[in-house]
Design a protein around this motif. Structure first.
Motif, PDB file in Angstrom:
ATOM      1  N   LEU A 204       0.904  -1.356   0.140  1.00  0.00           N
ATOM      2  CA  LEU A 204      -0.165  -0.051  -0.141  1.00  0.00           C
ATOM      3  C   LEU A 204       0.802   1.152   0.084  1.00  0.00           C
ATOM      4  O   LEU A 204       0.494   2.318  -0.581  1.00  0.00           O
ATOM      5  N   THR A 205       2.135   1.039   0.460  1.00  0.00           N
ATOM      6  CA  THR A 205       2.919   2.272   0.522  1.00  0.00           C
ATOM      7  C   THR A 205       3.770   2.206  -0.547  1.00  0.00           C
ATOM      8  O   THR A 205       3.965   3.495  -1.182  1.00  0.00           O
ATOM      9  N   TYR A 206       4.541   1.132  -0.825  1.00  0.00           N
ATOM     10  CA  TYR A 206       5.663   1.164  -1.977  1.00  0.00           C
ATOM     11  C   TYR A 206       4.704   1.425  -3.028  1.00  0.00           C
ATOM     12  O   TYR A 206       5.532   2.193  -4.283  1.00  0.00           O
ATOM     13  N   ARG A 207       3.566   1.151  -3.556  1.00  0.00           N
ATOM     14  CA  ARG A 207       2.957   1.308  -4.854  1.00  0.00           C
ATOM     15  C   ARG A 207       2.534   2.627  -4.981  1.00  0.00           C
ATOM     16  O   ARG A 207       2.681   3.293  -5.906  1.00  0.00           O
ATOM     17  N   ALA A 208       2.129   3.522  -3.696  1.00  0.00           N
ATOM     18  CA  ALA A 208       1.657   4.740  -3.761  1.00  0.00           C
ATOM     19  C   ALA A 208       3.021   5.574  -4.038  1.00  0.00           C
ATOM     20  O   ALA A 208       3.070   6.604  -4.651  1.00  0.00           O
ATOM     21  N   GLN A 209       3.989   5.085  -3.329  1.00  0.00           N
ATOM     22  CA  GLN A 209       5.231   5.875  -3.628  1.00  0.00           C
ATOM     23  C   GLN A 209       5.816   5.832  -4.773  1.00  0.00           C
ATOM     24  O   GLN A 209       6.455   6.759  -5.458  1.00  0.00           O
ATOM     25  N   ASP A 210       5.438   4.609  -5.710  1.00  0.00           N
ATOM     26  CA  ASP A 210       6.071   4.509  -6.850  1.00  0.00           C
ATOM     27  C   ASP A 210       5.358   5.335  -7.861  1.00  0.00           C
ATOM     28  O   ASP A 210       6.142   5.975  -8.755  1.00  0.00           O
ATOM     29  N   LEU A 211       3.944   5.323  -7.739  1.00  0.00           N
ATOM     30  CA  LEU A 211       3.353   6.248  -8.539  1.00  0.00           C
ATOM     31  C   LEU A 211       3.695   7.742  -8.290  1.00  0.00           C
ATOM     32  O   LEU A 211       3.818   8.515  -9.319  1.00  0.00           O
ATOM     33  N   GLY A 212       3.842   8.092  -7.219  1.00  0.00           N
ATOM     34  CA  GLY A 212       4.436   9.421  -6.820  1.00  0.00           C
ATOM     35  C   GLY A 212       5.755   9.587  -7.325  1.00  0.00           C
ATOM     36  O   GLY A 212       5.996  10.859  -7.728  1.00  0.00           O
ATOM     37  N   ARG A 213       6.484   8.642  -7.302  1.00  0.00           N
ATOM     38  CA  ARG A 213       8.060   9.066  -7.875  1.00  0.00           C
ATOM     39  C   ARG A 213       7.769   9.200  -9.344  1.00  0.00           C
ATOM     40  O   ARG A 213       8.534  10.182  -9.844  1.00  0.00           O
ATOM     41  N   LEU A 214       6.870   8.585  -9.937  1.00  0.00           N
ATOM     42  CA  LEU A 214       6.821   8.534 -11.539  1.00  0.00           C
ATOM     43  C   LEU A 214       6.148  10.208 -11.962  1.00  0.00           C
ATOM     44  O   LEU A 214       6.388  10.728 -12.952  1.00  0.00           O
ATOM     45  N   SER A 215       5.388  10.634 -10.851  1.00  0.00           N
ATOM     46  CA  SER A 215       4.559  11.747 -11.250  1.00  0.00           C
ATOM     47  C   SER A 215       5.120  13.177 -10.546  1.00  0.00           C
ATOM     48  O   SER A 215       4.652  14.144 -10.652  1.00  0.00           O
ATOM     49  N   GLY A 216       6.189  13.019  -9.597  1.00  0.00           N
ATOM     50  CA  GLY A 216       6.640  13.907  -9.076  1.00  0.00           C
ATOM     51  C   GLY A 216       6.217  14.498  -7.707  1.00  0.00           C
ATOM     52  O   GLY A 216       6.385  15.593  -7.310  1.00  0.00           O
ATOM     53  N   VAL A 217       5.663  13.540  -7.099  1.00  0.00           N
ATOM     54  CA  VAL A 217       5.069  13.723  -5.725  1.00  0.00           C
ATOM     55  C   VAL A 217       5.510  12.736  -4.878  1.00  0.00           C
ATOM     56  O   VAL A 217       6.205  11.816  -5.227  1.00  0.00           O
ATOM     57  N   GLU A 218       4.992  12.708  -3.640  1.00  0.00           N
ATOM     58  CA  GLU A 218       5.574  11.935  -2.618  1.00  0.00           C
ATOM     59  C   GLU A 218       4.852  10.234  -2.723  1.00  0.00           C
ATOM     60  O   GLU A 218       5.111   9.220  -2.909  1.00  0.00           O
TER      61      GLU A 218
END
Length: 240
Positions: A204-218
């Motif tokens: 739940l954390t690392y998938r949200a973090q990865d989408l954040g990484r790709l889009s420039g947010v946390e």
């Protein structure tokens, strides 16, 4: 009963897992959100329909939503039938959402993709005048949501856009963990399922973090859309 957003899930916990952070953020911005669970999740390996109902109520309080209902359709056997479509049409006309958030268009659990199509078709039918539905014996007005967006679940479906949920992930996870029978608990004596593992909880954390990484947010949650979205301007786009 009108709400800005209506989130619909095949099972109690689908909405929390797929777009819980987005819902919490929307509510923080003053938007009204309601949830419809299509089934009671009665075929789930862990817990019962009764425990899921209590967990869904607990999660609703954490999310801060306006209302939550369960249509009690048949878990594991969702069909895109006239009967099921009309039940959803009634709720769309009751809540009159501008936007519907629905299950993933492709996923591990067959009910998820079935629910995605079922809800999509019901949203269209809800706008047809010659389909008559009633609420408390009163004829309902027609209503068709402006948009249907599908959240992402088990499979890594490529999103067509993401919502920045930075600052809201912890509360999303809290809402998910309201489903105490369903997710990782080292003290549980129930059978281990794919979503009851430590890895899934951490995802739940690392998938949200990865989408954040790709889009420039946390942290971010991803969605797909059924129709092309037009932007009025470039304001609001986060550049990475």
């Amino acid at each position: 009963m009108k709400c800005d957003f209506l989130a619909i899930g095949a099972h109690p916990d689908d909405v929390e897992l797929g777009c819980g952070g987005t819902i919490i953020k929307l509510i923080s911005e003053g938007k009204s959100v309601s949830i419809i669970d299509l089934t009671e999740g009665e075929l789930g390996t862990r817990g019962t329909a009764e425990t899921r109902a209590q967990e869904a109520s607990d999660a609703a309080k954490i999310l801060g939503i306006t209302a939550r209902e369960n249509l009690k359709l048949k878990d594991g056997f969702l069909t895109n039938s006239e009967e099921y479509q009309l039940k959803i049409v009634e709720k769309i006309r009751k809540y009159r959402p501008e936007v519907v958030l629905a299950n993933a268009i492709d996923d591990r659990h067959p009910d998820h993709a079935k629910a995605a199509k079922l809800v999509s078709d019901a949203c269209f039918l809800a706008g047809l005048k010659k389909i008559e539905t009633y609420d408390n014996n009163e004829l309902q007005d027609v209503w068709r949501p402006k948009h249907i967006f599908h959240y992402i679940q088990w499979k890594n479906v490529v999103p067509e856009f993401v919502i920045d949920i930075t600052g809201f992930l912890d509360k999303k996870i809290e809402a998910c963990l309201a489903y105490k029978t369903q997710f990782y608990n080292p003290d549980s004596k129930e059978p281990v399922t794919p979503i009851a593992t430590k890895d899934f909880l951490e995802s739940l954390t690392y998938r949200a973090q990865d989408l954040g990484r790709l889009s420039g947010v946390e942290f971010a949650e991803g969605f797909t859309t059924e129709k092309l979205i037009a932007l009025k301007n470039f304001e609001g786009i986060i550049c990475n």
